[in-house]
Design a protein around this motif. Structure first.
Motif, mmCIF file in Angstrom:
data_model
loop_
_atom_site.group_PDB
_atom_site.id
_atom_site.type_symbol
_atom_site.label_atom_id
_atom_site.label_comp_id
_atom_site.label_asym_id
_atom_site.label_seq_id
_atom_site.Cartn_x
_atom_site.Cartn_y
_atom_site.Cartn_z
ATOM 1 N N MET A 1 51.834 58.269 45.922
ATOM 2 C CA MET A 1 52.516 57.270 46.742
ATOM 3 C C MET A 1 52.098 57.428 48.203
ATOM 4 N N ASN A 2 51.721 56.313 48.840
ATOM 5 C CA ASN A 2 51.329 56.349 50.243
ATOM 6 C C ASN A 2 52.111 55.269 50.985
ATOM 7 N N ILE A 3 53.350 55.610 51.332
ATOM 8 C CA ILE A 3 54.232 54.614 51.925
ATOM 9 C C ILE A 3 53.840 54.257 53.351
ATOM 10 N N GLU A 4 53.052 55.127 54.012
ATOM 11 C CA GLU A 4 52.642 54.864 55.385
ATOM 12 C C GLU A 4 51.758 53.628 55.482
ATOM 13 N N ARG A 5 51.087 53.266 54.381
ATOM 14 C CA ARG A 5 50.170 52.121 54.420
ATOM 15 C C ARG A 5 50.863 50.813 54.062
ATOM 16 N N LEU A 6 52.156 50.869 53.791
ATOM 17 C CA LEU A 6 52.871 49.631 53.485
ATOM 18 C C LEU A 6 52.859 48.705 54.696
ATOM 19 N N SER A 7 52.765 47.416 54.449
ATOM 20 C CA SER A 7 52.774 46.444 55.548
ATOM 21 C C SER A 7 53.987 45.534 55.420
ATOM 22 N N LEU A 8 54.396 44.975 56.531
ATOM 23 C CA LEU A 8 55.500 44.032 56.517
ATOM 24 C C LEU A 8 55.127 42.797 55.710
ATOM 25 N N ASP A 9 53.861 42.427 55.752
ATOM 26 C CA ASP A 9 53.421 41.264 54.979
ATOM 27 C C ASP A 9 53.636 41.497 53.481
ATOM 28 N N GLN A 10 53.343 42.695 53.000
ATOM 29 C CA GLN A 10 53.560 42.994 51.586
ATOM 30 C C GLN A 10 55.034 42.861 51.223
ATOM 31 N N LEU A 11 55.893 43.342 52.096
ATOM 32 C CA LEU A 11 57.325 43.247 51.836
ATOM 33 C C LEU A 11 57.794 41.793 51.828
ATOM 34 N N ARG A 12 57.253 40.990 52.744
ATOM 35 C CA ARG A 12 57.639 39.574 52.777
ATOM 36 C C ARG A 12 57.182 38.861 51.501
ATOM 37 N N VAL A 13 55.990 39.190 51.029
ATOM 38 C CA VAL A 13 55.496 38.592 49.784
ATOM 39 C C VAL A 13 56.380 39.032 48.618
ATOM 40 N N PHE A 14 56.733 40.318 48.576
ATOM 41 C CA PHE A 14 57.596 40.851 47.526
ATOM 42 C C PHE A 14 58.921 40.081 47.478
ATOM 43 N N ALA A 40 48.622 41.092 46.842
ATOM 44 C CA ALA A 40 49.579 41.776 47.724
ATOM 45 C C ALA A 40 50.610 42.551 46.901
ATOM 46 N N ILE A 41 51.093 41.955 45.814
ATOM 47 C CA ILE A 41 52.076 42.638 44.977
ATOM 48 C C ILE A 41 51.439 43.825 44.259
ATOM 49 N N ALA A 42 50.224 43.630 43.739
ATOM 50 C CA ALA A 42 49.541 44.720 43.036
ATOM 51 C C ALA A 42 49.276 45.893 43.981
ATOM 52 N N SER A 43 48.881 45.593 45.218
ATOM 53 C CA SER A 43 48.636 46.654 46.195
ATOM 54 C C SER A 43 49.924 47.394 46.537
ATOM 55 N N LEU A 44 51.009 46.653 46.666
ATOM 56 C CA LEU A 44 52.299 47.270 46.974
ATOM 57 C C LEU A 44 52.733 48.187 45.826
ATOM 58 N N GLU A 45 52.565 47.700 44.597
ATOM 59 C CA GLU A 45 52.939 48.514 43.442
ATOM 60 C C GLU A 45 52.111 49.788 43.374
ATOM 61 N N GLU A 46 50.822 49.658 43.694
ATOM 62 C CA GLU A 46 49.943 50.832 43.658
ATOM 63 C C GLU A 46 50.367 51.858 44.700
ATOM 64 N N GLN A 47 50.706 51.388 45.888
ATOM 65 C CA GLN A 47 51.100 52.308 46.956
ATOM 66 C C GLN A 47 52.447 52.965 46.661
ATOM 67 N N LEU A 48 53.332 52.241 45.995
ATOM 68 C CA LEU A 48 54.635 52.803 45.655
ATOM 69 C C LEU A 48 54.584 53.654 44.395
ATOM 70 N N GLY A 49 53.576 53.411 43.579
ATOM 71 C CA GLY A 49 53.441 54.169 42.337
ATOM 72 C C GLY A 49 54.386 53.725 41.247
ATOM 73 N N LEU A 50 54.782 52.436 41.261
ATOM 74 C CA LEU A 50 55.659 51.902 40.211
ATOM 75 C C LEU A 50 55.506 50.390 40.135
ATOM 76 N N LEU A 51 55.931 49.824 39.010
ATOM 77 C CA LEU A 51 55.869 48.375 38.813
ATOM 78 C C LEU A 51 57.130 47.720 39.372
ATOM 79 N N LEU A 52 56.906 46.688 40.145
ATOM 80 C CA LEU A 52 58.027 45.932 40.694
ATOM 81 C C LEU A 52 58.390 44.751 39.803
ATOM 82 N N PHE A 53 57.404 44.205 39.111
ATOM 83 C CA PHE A 53 57.618 43.035 38.255
ATOM 84 C C PHE A 53 57.077 43.295 36.857
ATOM 85 N N ASP A 54 57.799 42.822 35.857
ATOM 86 C CA ASP A 54 57.328 42.809 34.468
ATOM 87 C C ASP A 54 56.634 41.464 34.252
#
Length: 309
Positions: A1-14, A40-54
């Motif tokens: 997990m690399n939370i430092e690379r998260l962006s606000l844009d990824q969160l807005r898309v989520f 954007a969602i796939a990158s966010l999931e990869e950085q968090l190390g978990l699936l956000l959507f089924d």
């Protein structure tokens, strides 16, 4: 997990995908290609190390971790949006905080009404409010802890402060109906008044420390809270001066009775109220609003809401 690379844009898309119910609908709302939203969602999931959507069904469904993290994402975005609004306001010269010191005798209904109107005019400005008595209000303005003060129980205004005269508050001397002073018909003699406990607001400032105002008894009980004084008066623990707007219902219901002395006429006495501020304090839009609103007060009654009868 690399939370430092998260962006606000990824969160807005989520958040947008969760609100829209699909990647395609979110892409339309964001005016982007669906592939960009999916990436954007796939990158966010990869950085968090978990699936956000089924994604196994017709529409993507939030997973259990996705449901939990959605609230966090909304909170982060709300804080960022608030920061942007406040920073933009400050860049235009608007204060980020309004610090007020208000006398305990100032009517609470009027204060609440002013605060509601202020919040409607300046939703991004936070308020720090201190309710004090005697010299503590002026002291907070003088030392810069408050941008504006409303004085009541202090009988004199410090000469180094600018002032605006406001409508007055009526004070009455009151006791409980079972108190010895309540049984006296007509004006109470000074000698009798001296022998009874007077409930007095204490001064928490150095500006007027060890000075007494309107104290006429040898025995005093002192407190810093007007609500405590009110309760002790109703319990018959002494006599004291109170704003009429605070004890009006008690007088009507017989829980308190007014008394008359050489210092206290039966109809009460007018207490001058003033707004004070430092002449060298730069008045931004928020402080200017308060100065104008207070200067235009015709009375200290709460103003009726627009459209009310």
């Amino acid at each position: 997990m690399n939370i430092e690379r998260l962006s606000l844009d990824q969160l807005r898309v989520f958040v947008q995908v969760a609100d829209s119910g699909s990647f395609l609908a979110a892409a339309r709302k964001l005016a982007r290609a669906q592939s960009a939203v999916s990436y954007a969602i796939a990158s966010l999931e990869e950085q968090l190390g978990l699936l956000l959507f089924d994604r196994s069904g017709y529409r993507p469904q939030l997973t259990a971790p996705g449901e939990a993290l959605l609230a966090d994402a909304r909170q982060v975005l709300d804080h960022v949006d608030s920061l942007q609004v406040r920073a933009s306001s400050y860049a235009r010269g608007q204060e980020l905080e309004m610090a007020l010191a208000v006398d305990v005798f100032f009517p609470l209904d009027c204060l609440v009404d002013l605060l509601q109107r202020f919040r409607a005019a300046f939703p991004a400005v936070t308020v720090r409010l201190e309710v004090e008595a005697l010299g503590a209000v002026a002291e907070r303005v003088i030392d810069g802890r408050a941008m504006l003060g409303i004085l009541g129980t202090l009988p004199t205004t410090p000469p180094n402060l600018m002032r605006i005269t406001l409508p007055s508050v009526r004070l009455v001397a009151v006791v409980a109906p079972h108190h010895p002073l309540a049984k006296v018909k007509g004006r109470i003699a000074e000698k009798m008044l001296l022998q009874q406990t007077q409930l007095v607001l204490s001064d928490r400032s150095e500006l007027t420390a060890r000075q007494d105002f309107s104290v006429h008894s040898r025995l005093t009980w002192r407190m810093s809270d007007l609500g405590t004084k009110h309760a002790l008066l109703r319990a018959g623990m002494g006599w004291g001066n109170m704003p009429l707007h605070v004890v009006k219902e008690d007088l009507a219901a017989g829980r308190l009775v007014s008394i008359s002395t050489i210092h206290h006429p039966p109809q009460g006495a007018e207490l001058p109220i003033q707004c004070v501020y430092k002449p060298d304090h730069r008045a931004g839009p928020a402080l200017s609003w308060w100065l104008d609103a207070l200067a235009n007060l015709g009375s200290l009654e709460a103003q009726p809401a627009a459209g009310s009868a």
